[in-house]
Design a protein around this motif. Structure first.
Motif, PDB file in Angstrom:
ATOM      1  N   ASP A   1      -1.949  11.540  10.635  1.00 21.90           N
ATOM      2  CA  ASP A   1      -2.595  10.944   9.098  1.00 21.90           C
ATOM      3  C   ASP A   1      -1.592  10.844   8.476  1.00 21.90           C
ATOM      4  OD1 ASP A   1      -4.380  10.925   6.969  1.00 21.90           O
ATOM      5  OD2 ASP A   1      -6.000  12.228   7.549  1.00 21.90           O
TER       6      ASP A   1
ATOM      7  N   SER B   1       0.999  -1.010  -0.086  1.00 14.40           N
ATOM      8  CA  SER B   1      -0.037  -0.046  -0.097  1.00 14.40           C
ATOM      9  C   SER B   1       0.812   0.795  -0.193  1.00 14.40           C
ATOM     10  CB  SER B   1      -0.771  -0.217   1.514  1.00 14.40           C
ATOM     11  OG  SER B   1      -1.819   1.125   1.490  1.00 14.40           O
ATOM     12  N   SER B   2       0.639   2.157  -0.356  1.00 18.29           N
ATOM     13  CA  SER B   2       1.349   3.465  -0.634  1.00 18.29           C
ATOM     14  C   SER B   2       1.252   4.324   0.789  1.00 18.29           C
ATOM     15  CB  SER B   2       0.434   4.638  -1.902  1.00 18.29           C
ATOM     16  OG  SER B   2      -1.035   4.592  -1.558  1.00 18.29           O
TER      17      SER B   2
ATOM     18  N   TYR C   1      -1.905   0.433  10.197  1.00 24.69           N
ATOM     19  CA  TYR C   1      -2.055  -0.903   9.309  1.00 24.69           C
ATOM     20  C   TYR C   1      -1.179  -0.692   8.488  1.00 24.69           C
ATOM     21  CZ  TYR C   1      -4.115  -0.678   4.370  1.00 24.69           C
ATOM     22  OH  TYR C   1      -4.156  -1.512   2.882  1.00 24.69           O
TER      23      TYR C   1
HETATM   24  N1  GDD Z   1     -12.475   6.877   5.956  1.00 22.55           N
HETATM   25  C1  GDD Z   1     -12.019   8.473   6.783  1.00 22.55           C
HETATM   26  N2  GDD Z   1     -13.577   8.762   6.554  1.00 22.55           N
HETATM   27  N3  GDD Z   1     -11.752   8.794   6.063  1.00 22.55           N
HETATM   28  C2  GDD Z   1     -11.801  10.222   6.174  1.00 22.55           C
HETATM   29  C3  GDD Z   1     -12.830  10.756   6.597  1.00 22.55           C
HETATM   30  C4  GDD Z   1     -13.847   9.668   6.680  1.00 22.55           C
HETATM   31  O1  GDD Z   1     -15.135  10.493   7.253  1.00 22.55           O
HETATM   32  N4  GDD Z   1     -12.773  12.337   6.915  1.00 22.55           N
HETATM   33  C5  GDD Z   1     -11.615  12.733   6.234  1.00 22.55           C
HETATM   34  N5  GDD Z   1     -10.635  11.929   5.447  1.00 22.55           N
HETATM   35  C6  GDD Z   1      -9.529  11.316   4.810  1.00 22.55           C
HETATM   36  C7  GDD Z   1      -8.939  10.376   5.808  1.00 22.55           C
HETATM   37  O2  GDD Z   1      -8.278  10.688   6.944  1.00 22.55           O
HETATM   38  C8  GDD Z   1      -7.607   9.790   4.637  1.00 22.55           C
HETATM   39  O3  GDD Z   1      -6.695  11.443   4.818  1.00 22.55           O
HETATM   40  C9  GDD Z   1      -8.116  10.478   3.424  1.00 22.55           C
HETATM   41  O4  GDD Z   1      -9.895  11.447   3.727  1.00 22.55           O
HETATM   42  C10 GDD Z   1      -8.703   9.137   3.397  1.00 22.55           C
HETATM   43  O5  GDD Z   1      -9.205   8.093   3.503  1.00 22.55           O
HETATM   44  P1  GDD Z   1      -9.274   6.606   3.222  1.00 22.55           P
HETATM   45  O6  GDD Z   1     -10.572   6.858   2.542  1.00 22.55           O
HETATM   46  O7  GDD Z   1      -9.675   6.218   4.549  1.00 22.55           O
HETATM   47  O8  GDD Z   1      -8.123   5.609   2.362  1.00 22.55           O
HETATM   48  P2  GDD Z   1      -7.008   5.739   3.391  1.00 22.55           P
HETATM   49  O9  GDD Z   1      -6.366   6.373   2.122  1.00 22.55           O
HETATM   50  O10 GDD Z   1      -7.053   5.610   5.282  1.00 22.55           O
HETATM   51  O11 GDD Z   1      -6.554   3.805   2.787  1.00 22.55           O
HETATM   52  C11 GDD Z   1      -6.940   3.594   1.872  1.00 22.55           C
HETATM   53  O12 GDD Z   1      -5.731   3.433   0.114  1.00 22.55           O
HETATM   54  C12 GDD Z   1      -4.971   3.156   0.894  1.00 22.55           C
HETATM   55  C13 GDD Z   1      -4.152   3.414  -0.764  1.00 22.55           C
HETATM   56  O13 GDD Z   1      -3.054   4.128  -0.277  1.00 22.55           O
HETATM   57  C14 GDD Z   1      -7.326   1.838   1.896  1.00 22.55           C
HETATM   58  O14 GDD Z   1      -8.143   1.380   0.888  1.00 22.55           O
HETATM   59  C15 GDD Z   1      -5.780   1.469   2.152  1.00 22.55           C
HETATM   60  O15 GDD Z   1      -6.446   0.157   2.790  1.00 22.55           O
HETATM   61  C16 GDD Z   1      -5.197   1.521   1.234  1.00 22.55           C
HETATM   62  O16 GDD Z   1      -3.788   0.831   1.967  1.00 22.55           O
END
Ligand code: GDD
Length: 331
Positions: A282, A127-128, A150
Motif C-alpha cells: 500500500d 496520479s499521485s 495501477y
Molecule cells: N478502496 C478501499 N476500500 N480502500 C481502503 C479500504 C477499503 O475497504 N480500507 C482502507 N483503504 C485504504 C487503501 O488501502 C488506501 O490506502 C486508501 O484507503 C485509499 O484507497 P482508495 O480510496 O481506493 O484510493 P487510492 O488512494 O488507492 O487511489 C485513488 O486515488 C488515486 C489518486 O492518488 C484512485 O482514485 C486512483 O485511481 C487515483 O489515481
C-alpha cells in the motif's frame, strides 16, 4: 469559434464534472463511452447534462480503430484522457488488464492523436499513486516509486506523455492529481464506501463497516475543483506537468471519525478491520505540494476537507432516503 473537446472516461466522476465545466464555457463536448450491458448504470452521472452540445460516442481505449475514427471525425481542440482501470486494489487482481487499459490506453490515444489531429492539446490523467513511498510532500520533481500494477501503468502513461511532447513537439500535459472525491465517487473507493455505510448504519440497514488499512494518509480534495485544474492546464501557452492537491493530509481513520460524527455516530462502534481489504503493498502517506499550480495557473482548491466529508454524507443519506421512499411506494 466554438471549441471542441474530446473526453475519454466521460462517464466517470471526473469526466462528468469536466463535461459540465466545458459545456458551461460554451464548448462542444464529445465523450467516449464503453459499451455496457446496463447503459443506465454507466451514464447516471451524465443524466443532468444530456444536451445538444454534448455527444456520446461508443469506443474503447483498447480499440485503436475506434479512437482513430472518433478523433478524425471530431477534430478536437482539446483532448482529456481520463479513461482507466482506476481501482488500485483491483489492479492487483487484474494486473495485465490494468496495464492494457491504464498504460497502453494512453499510448493508443497519443498515436491516434499524432496520426489524425496532432495539433490538439492533450491532457493525461496522471496520479499521485505514482509517487508511492517517496517522501511527502510530493511535487513535480519527486521521484516515482509505484506500489501497485495501477501505479506502474500510470507511470508508464505519464512518461509516454512526456515523451510525445519531447519527441514530436505535441502539446501534451500531465496533471498529477491527488485523491479527489465527491458524491459522484465510485462506491469501491474508501471515502464513498464510508459515507454510504454511515447512511446505511444510521438507517438501521447495516451493522458494521469492514475496512482495510486505517492508517493510510491521503490528500483528499473535491473533484469539481480538480476538473477546473485540468482545463486550466490546457489553457497555458506551454505544455507542462502539474501536481494538483490541497496540501493537507488525513488518515482513513480521520475520515471515518468525521463522517460518522456528521451523522451523530461514534465510528469506533461500527468500523471493523477486515484483512481482505489490505493491499499486498500500500501507499502510506501522500500529500501534495501544489505550489507550482498555485503560482503558474492560479489554481486553488475551493472546498475544504470538512465540507467535502459533510457533503458526501449528506448526499448519501439523501440518496438512501429517496431509495427507501421509492421502495415503499412499490409495495
Ligand atoms: N478502496 C478501499 N476500500 N480502500 C481502503 C479500504 C477499503 O475497504 N480500507 C482502507 N483503504 C485504504 C487503501 O488501502 C488506501 O490506502 C486508501 O484507503 C485509499 O484507497 P482508495 O480510496 O481506493 O484510493 P487510492 O488512494 O488507492 O487511489 C485513488 O486515488 C488515486 C489518486 O492518488 C484512485 O482514485 C486512483 O485511481 C487515483 O489515481
Amino acid at each position: 469559434m466554438q471549441k471542441r473537446a474530446f473526453i475519454t472516461g466521460v462517464s466517470g466522476q471526473d469526466g462528468s464534472y469536466l463535461a459540465e465545466l466545458l459545456l458551461s464555457k460554451g464548448y462542444e463536448v464529445h465523450g467516449l463511452l464503453r459499451r455496457s450491458s446496463s447503459p443506465q448504470h454507466s451514464t447516471w452521472r451524465l443524466e443532468g447534462i444530456l444536451q445538444d452540445r454534448f455527444k456520446l460516442r461508443y469506443g474503447d481505449v483498447t480499440d485503436s480503430p475506434s479512437l482513430l475514427r472518433h478523433l478524425e471525425e471530431v477534430q478536437p481542440d482539446e483532448v482529456y484522457h481520463l479513461a482507466a482501470q482506476s481501482d488500485v486494489g483491483v489492479s492487483f487482481r487484474v494486473a495485465e488488464h490494468t496495464a492494457n487499459v491504464t498504460g497502453l490506453g494512453t499510448l493508443r490515444m497519443l498515436e491516434a492523436l499524432r496520426a489524425v489531429c496532432p495539433g490538439a492539446k492533450f491532457y493525461q490523467a496522471s496520479s499521485s499513486e505514482m509517487f508511492g513511498v517517496s517522501s511527502p510532500p510530493q511535487n513535480e520533481n519527486t521521484p516515482f516509486h509505484p506500489r501497485s500494477p495501477y501505479a506502474c501503468a500510470k507511470a508508464y502513461a505519464h512518461h509516454t506523455t512526456v515523451n510525445y511532447r519531447e519527441a514530436y513537439g505535441m502539446f501534451t500535459t500531465s496533471g498529477i492529481l491527488f485523491n479527489h472525491e465527491s458524491p459522484r465517487r465510485g462506491e469501491n473507493f474508501v471515502t464513498r464506501k464510508i459515507t454510504r455505510a454511515v447512511a446505511a448504519i444510521q438507517a438501521g440497514l447495516q451493522e458494521y463497516l469492514y475496512l482495510g488499512n486505517l492508517d493510510a494518509r491521503r490528500d483528499w480534495g473535491f473533484a469539481g475543483d480538480y476538473a477546473e485544474a485540468m482545463w486550466m492546464m490546457l489553457q497555458s501557452s506551454e505544455p507542462e506537468d502539474f501536481v494538483i492537491g490541497t496540501g493537507e493530509a488525513h488518515s482513513v481513520r480521520d475520515f471515518c471519525e468525521l463522517a460518522f460524527t456528521e451523522a451523530g455516530l461514534d465510528w469506533q462502534n461500527y468500523v471493523r478491520h477486515d484483512p481482505a481489504h489490505d493491499r499486498p503493498s500500500d501507499v502510506d502517506y501522500l500529500v501534495a505540494d501544489p505550489s507550482k499550480a498555485q503560482q503558474k495557473l492560479g489554481w486553488k482548491p475551493q472546498m475544504s476537507f470538512g465540507e467535502l466529508v459533510a457533503e458526501m454524507v449528506r448526499s448519501d443519506r439523501e440518496r438512501l432516503r429517496r431509495f427507501l421512499e421509492n421502495e415503499s411506494h412499490k409495495k
